[in-house]
Design a protein around this motif. Structure first.
Motif, PDB file in Angstrom:
ATOM      1  N   ARG A 103       0.847  -1.201   0.000  1.00 16.72           N
ATOM      2  CA  ARG A 103       0.000   0.000   0.000  1.00 16.72           C
ATOM      3  C   ARG A 103       0.875   1.241   0.000  1.00 16.72           C
ATOM      4  NH1 ARG A 103      -5.551   0.497   2.044  1.00 16.72           N
ATOM      5  NH2 ARG A 103      -4.883   2.571   2.682  1.00 16.72           N
ATOM      6  N   ILE A 104       0.465   2.231  -0.747  1.00 14.59           N
ATOM      7  CA  ILE A 104       1.284   3.437  -0.914  1.00 14.59           C
ATOM      8  C   ILE A 104       1.596   4.083   0.445  1.00 14.59           C
ATOM      9  CG2 ILE A 104      -0.647   5.066  -1.270  1.00 14.59           C
ATOM     10  CD1 ILE A 104       1.014   6.234  -3.623  1.00 14.59           C
ATOM     11  N   ASP A 105       0.621   4.014   1.384  1.00 15.72           N
ATOM     12  CA  ASP A 105       0.860   4.664   2.675  1.00 15.72           C
ATOM     13  C   ASP A 105       1.809   3.862   3.567  1.00 15.72           C
ATOM     14  OD1 ASP A 105      -1.181   2.869   2.609  1.00 15.72           O
ATOM     15  OD2 ASP A 105      -2.587   4.021   3.845  1.00 15.72           O
TER      16      ASP A 105
ATOM     17  N   LYS B 206     -10.236   6.825  -8.736  1.00 10.78           N
ATOM     18  CA  LYS B 206     -11.665   6.469  -8.621  1.00 10.78           C
ATOM     19  C   LYS B 206     -11.829   5.061  -8.065  1.00 10.78           C
ATOM     20  CE  LYS B 206     -13.373   7.094 -12.773  1.00 10.78           C
ATOM     21  NZ  LYS B 206     -14.203   7.408 -13.922  1.00 10.78           N
ATOM     22  N   GLU B 207     -10.741   4.285  -8.125  1.00 19.49           N
ATOM     23  CA  GLU B 207     -10.765   2.903  -7.618  1.00 19.49           C
ATOM     24  C   GLU B 207      -9.337   2.545  -7.211  1.00 19.49           C
ATOM     25  OE1 GLU B 207     -10.557   0.396 -11.627  1.00 19.49           O
ATOM     26  OE2 GLU B 207     -12.207   1.833 -11.634  1.00 19.49           O
ATOM     27  N   ASP B 208      -9.177   1.363  -6.586  1.00 16.75           N
ATOM     28  CA  ASP B 208      -7.813   0.930  -6.238  1.00 16.75           C
ATOM     29  C   ASP B 208      -7.029   0.718  -7.533  1.00 16.75           C
ATOM     30  OD1 ASP B 208      -8.780   0.864  -3.710  1.00 16.75           O
ATOM     31  OD2 ASP B 208      -8.464  -1.289  -3.379  1.00 16.75           O
ATOM     32  N   ILE B 209      -5.792   1.160  -7.560  1.00 15.84           N
ATOM     33  CA  ILE B 209      -4.928   0.943  -8.725  1.00 15.84           C
ATOM     34  C   ILE B 209      -3.659   0.246  -8.243  1.00 15.84           C
ATOM     35  CG2 ILE B 209      -3.487   2.078 -10.485  1.00 15.84           C
ATOM     36  CD1 ILE B 209      -5.431   4.361 -10.558  1.00 15.84           C
ATOM     37  N   VAL B 210      -3.217  -0.781  -8.976  1.00 11.49           N
ATOM     38  CA  VAL B 210      -1.901  -1.355  -8.686  1.00 11.49           C
ATOM     39  C   VAL B 210      -0.980  -0.983  -9.849  1.00 11.49           C
ATOM     40  CG1 VAL B 210      -0.552  -3.463  -8.336  1.00 11.49           C
ATOM     41  CG2 VAL B 210      -2.853  -3.269  -7.363  1.00 11.49           C
ATOM     42  N   TYR B 211       0.085  -0.291  -9.539  1.00  5.36           N
ATOM     43  CA  TYR B 211       1.076   0.045 -10.567  1.00  5.36           C
ATOM     44  C   TYR B 211       2.433  -0.406 -10.065  1.00  5.36           C
ATOM     45  CZ  TYR B 211       4.175   2.580 -13.650  1.00  5.36           C
ATOM     46  OH  TYR B 211       5.170   2.885 -14.541  1.00  5.36           O
ATOM     47  N   ARG B 212       3.160  -1.116 -10.946  1.00  6.49           N
ATOM     48  CA  ARG B 212       4.374  -1.812 -10.521  1.00  6.49           C
ATOM     49  C   ARG B 212       4.032  -2.572  -9.237  1.00  6.49           C
ATOM     50  NH1 ARG B 212       9.228   2.461 -12.064  1.00  6.49           N
ATOM     51  NH2 ARG B 212       8.205   3.297 -13.899  1.00  6.49           N
ATOM     52  N   ASP B 213       4.695  -2.349  -8.149  1.00  3.68           N
ATOM     53  CA  ASP B 213       4.359  -3.141  -6.947  1.00  3.68           C
ATOM     54  C   ASP B 213       3.693  -2.277  -5.884  1.00  3.68           C
ATOM     55  OD1 ASP B 213       6.514  -1.593  -6.592  1.00  3.68           O
ATOM     56  OD2 ASP B 213       7.832  -3.129  -5.761  1.00  3.68           O
TER      57      ASP B 213
ATOM     58  N   LEU C 112       0.152  -0.438  -4.380  1.00 10.36           N
ATOM     59  CA  LEU C 112      -1.307  -0.334  -4.374  1.00 10.36           C
ATOM     60  C   LEU C 112      -1.692   1.102  -3.984  1.00 10.36           C
ATOM     61  CD1 LEU C 112      -4.257  -1.406  -4.277  1.00 10.36           C
ATOM     62  CD2 LEU C 112      -3.820  -1.993  -1.890  1.00 10.36           C
ATOM     63  N   ILE C 113      -2.403   1.739  -4.893  1.00 11.23           N
ATOM     64  CA  ILE C 113      -2.855   3.117  -4.626  1.00 11.23           C
ATOM     65  C   ILE C 113      -4.364   3.030  -4.381  1.00 11.23           C
ATOM     66  CG2 ILE C 113      -2.872   5.498  -5.486  1.00 11.23           C
ATOM     67  CD1 ILE C 113      -0.775   4.558  -7.613  1.00 11.23           C
ATOM     68  N   PRO C 114      -4.802   3.199  -3.125  1.00  4.27           N
ATOM     69  CA  PRO C 114      -6.238   2.992  -2.835  1.00  4.27           C
ATOM     70  C   PRO C 114      -7.127   4.074  -3.441  1.00  4.27           C
ATOM     71  CG  PRO C 114      -4.917   3.026  -0.824  1.00  4.27           C
ATOM     72  CD  PRO C 114      -4.034   3.516  -1.924  1.00  4.27           C
ATOM     73  N   LYS C 115      -8.378   3.707  -3.635  1.00  2.00           N
ATOM     74  CA  LYS C 115      -9.412   4.645  -4.104  1.00  2.00           C
ATOM     75  C   LYS C 115      -9.402   5.917  -3.244  1.00  2.00           C
ATOM     76  CE  LYS C 115     -14.406   4.894  -4.481  1.00  2.00           C
ATOM     77  NZ  LYS C 115     -15.670   4.222  -4.350  1.00  2.00           N
ATOM     78  N   GLY C 116      -9.562   7.065  -3.908  1.00  5.35           N
ATOM     79  CA  GLY C 116      -9.652   8.326  -3.156  1.00  5.35           C
ATOM     80  C   GLY C 116      -8.307   8.950  -2.830  1.00  5.35           C
ATOM     81  N   THR C 117      -7.214   8.400  -3.378  1.00  4.66           N
ATOM     82  CA  THR C 117      -5.889   8.983  -3.101  1.00  4.66           C
ATOM     83  C   THR C 117      -5.637  10.142  -4.070  1.00  4.66           C
ATOM     84  OG1 THR C 117      -5.095   6.771  -2.545  1.00  4.66           O
ATOM     85  CG2 THR C 117      -3.416   8.458  -2.914  1.00  4.66           C
ATOM     86  N   MET C 118      -5.089  11.248  -3.561  1.00  7.33           N
ATOM     87  CA  MET C 118      -4.751  12.384  -4.436  1.00  7.33           C
ATOM     88  C   MET C 118      -3.337  12.195  -4.977  1.00  7.33           C
ATOM     89  SD  MET C 118      -5.713  15.132  -5.821  1.00  7.33           S
ATOM     90  CE  MET C 118      -6.996  16.113  -5.077  1.00  7.33           C
ATOM     91  N   MET C 119      -3.239  12.175  -6.308  1.00 10.07           N
ATOM     92  CA  MET C 119      -1.938  11.967  -6.953  1.00 10.07           C
ATOM     93  C   MET C 119      -1.567  13.216  -7.750  1.00 10.07           C
ATOM     94  SD  MET C 119      -1.232   8.832  -6.106  1.00 10.07           S
ATOM     95  CE  MET C 119       0.131   8.369  -7.163  1.00 10.07           C
TER      96      MET C 119
END
Ligand code: HEM
Length: 425
Positions: free
Chosen positions: A18-20, A314-321, A323-330
């Motif tokens: 998870r990103i966090d 808008k939804e969970d995204i997995v990029y490389r390894d 996990l960026i959960p839904k609702g994360t500001m990028m």
């Protein structure tokens, strides 16, 4: 995006983190030191993680390849200005309304209707048809300014995009100083200082009055300004009628075009001259070689672009390894990605002749469904301006070190005092 294979994991695939839970560098980007040299901080962040860092309110992607991979995932991201409106306390203000209803902030369906209606008017061909106007406006400015032998190049450059846009929509030229002042105010909006709200609202009221009057006059007299040939305003009104687009939306689009093209074009032009001053042979060549001007513009946009952008997942995204959960500001640091890149050789060197593979192209105009609608106009403006400036301002040099505008926002040089030899007519 495929997850990476992980021989340590029983499934054979990496378990995304998870990103966090990642160990990331925190970037404090709201400071004068950061704006003057963001690269050092991004390089430090890259030493901790190859493409991600943390900032207040979210995460920032700074690596070119990661930006190219992620920014095209239009279905998984949404543009979100809610946070910005909240921070500014602008919920019921004229600027707040505009910020939420401007083209780029619209919900998916409304955005698609507008984009489909207007995209056909922003082709390379139509941009090329505007080149005579661009040359004329730059020539006018040079006639007025070049004999001085010295001036603030940023101030000089600020009149160019606004006057070209005014000509493109047939606005009276005496509107230019007022439009420029309004753009200066609006350009500061994304430095997120709520004390600016009264000024932002005043600027919006002026732009609203200007746009509605222009639309009303044009409806009364179509193709009024340039005889029988339709100009950009005629084309936009025509497309608007065909697609049932309201005058409120056309007025917002006009304002958005001024806003989107002002700081961006001015700051790229100013940065380009700043770089060329330390590359005098390249600068001289620009006076005679238009094809070379094209290369210089692209190389400048790789090294520097004022814009960064942001999306919420808008939804969970997995990029490389990860996990960026839904609702994360990028946040996507388009403005430094051309240098903070593991893929581009000698990325800090200015080399207009460099060869660039397709997957290494700069992201100065963004990517995906919000990719800059005005990119061909912007390129043509910069090429034409550079060609003429190099012919008229000889041997430019900086007479004082440049300042820098705030980094999150329309970043770029703030004040570029130069001296030069005016060309003898
Ligand atoms: C060098 C100058 C310019 C740069 C670097 C630039 C950069 C960008 C970027 C990065 C975006 C995408 C933002 C995002 O995805 O959130 C964008 C969008 C846009 N730009 Fe530009 N821009 C420039 C000039 C212009 C000009 C001159 C115009 C108008 C004539 C213009 C009109 C637009 C519009 C309408 C959008 C929104 C498109 C959409 O939401 O579908 N830009 N620009």
């Amino acid at each position: 995006m495929p997850a990476q294979t992980n021989p340590q994991h029983p499934s054979g695939h990496a378990e995304p983190t998870r990103i966090d839970n990642l160990d990331l560098q925190h970037l404090a980007w709201n400071s004068a030191e950061f704006s003057a040299d963001p690269y050092a901080s991004f390089e430090a962040a890259r030493a901790v993680h190859p493409w991600l860092a943390k900032v207040n309110g979210g995460y920032v992607v700074f690596d070119l390849k990661a930006i190219r991979d992620l920014l095209v995932l239009d279905d998984q991201f949404r543009t979100s200005f809610d946070g910005v409106i909240e921070i500014m306390g602008a919920q019921d203000t004229a600027w707040g309304r505009f910020a939420q209803e401007q083209m780029i902030a619209l919900p998916e369906r409304e955005h698609r209707i507008l984009r489909d209606a207007f995209a056909a008017k922003f082709t390379p061909r139509n941009a090329n048809l505007l080149r005579p106007i661009m040359r004329e406006q730059m020539q006018r400015l040079l006639t007025e300014w070049a004999s001085k032998g010295q001036f603030d190049f940023e101030e000089f450059a600020s009149y160019y995009p606004v006057s070209v846009m005014a000509r493109m929509i047939g606005a009276p030229l005496d509107a230019i100083p007022g439009l420029r002042s309004a753009m200066e105010v609006l350009g500061l909006a994304f430095s997120l200082d709520s004390r600016l709200l009264p000024d932002l609202d005043r600027a919006m009221a002026e732009l609203d009055a200007f746009s509605y009057q222009l639309i009303a006059e044009r409806r009364a007299k179509p193709h009024a300004r340039f005889g029988t040939e339709p100009d950009l305003l005629d084309l936009l009104l025509e497309a608007g009628s065909e697609h049932g687009i309201t005058d409120r939306q056309v007025a917002d689009l006009l304002i958005f075009l001024f806003v989107a093209g002002y700081d961006t074009s001015k700051n790229v032009l100013t940065y380009m001259i700043h770089v060329l001053i330390s590359h005098p042979q390249s600068y001289q060549r620009c006076a005679t070689d238009m094809d070379y001007c094209r290369k210089v513009v692209e190389e400048t946009l790789r090294m520097f672009t004022p814009a960064f952008t942001f999306r919420a997942t808008k939804e969970d995204i997995v990029y490389r390894d990860v996990l960026i959960p839904k609702g994360t500001m990028m946040f996507f640091a388009l403005n430094v990605a051309g240098r903070i890149s593991s893929d581009i050789a000698h990325s800090y060197d200015f080399d207009p002749e460099r060869t660039t593979k397709a997957d290494q192209r700069h992201v100065g105009f963004g990517l995906g469904k919000h990719m800059c609608l005005g990119q061909y106009i912007a390129r043509a403006q910069l090429q034409e301006a550079l060609h003429l400036i190099a012919q008229h301002l000889l041997q430019p040099r900086e007479s004082a070190p440049p300042g820098w505008r705030p980094f999150p926002g329309n970043w770029g040089i703030k004040g570029l005092p130069i001296e030069f030899e005016p060309a003898v007519p």
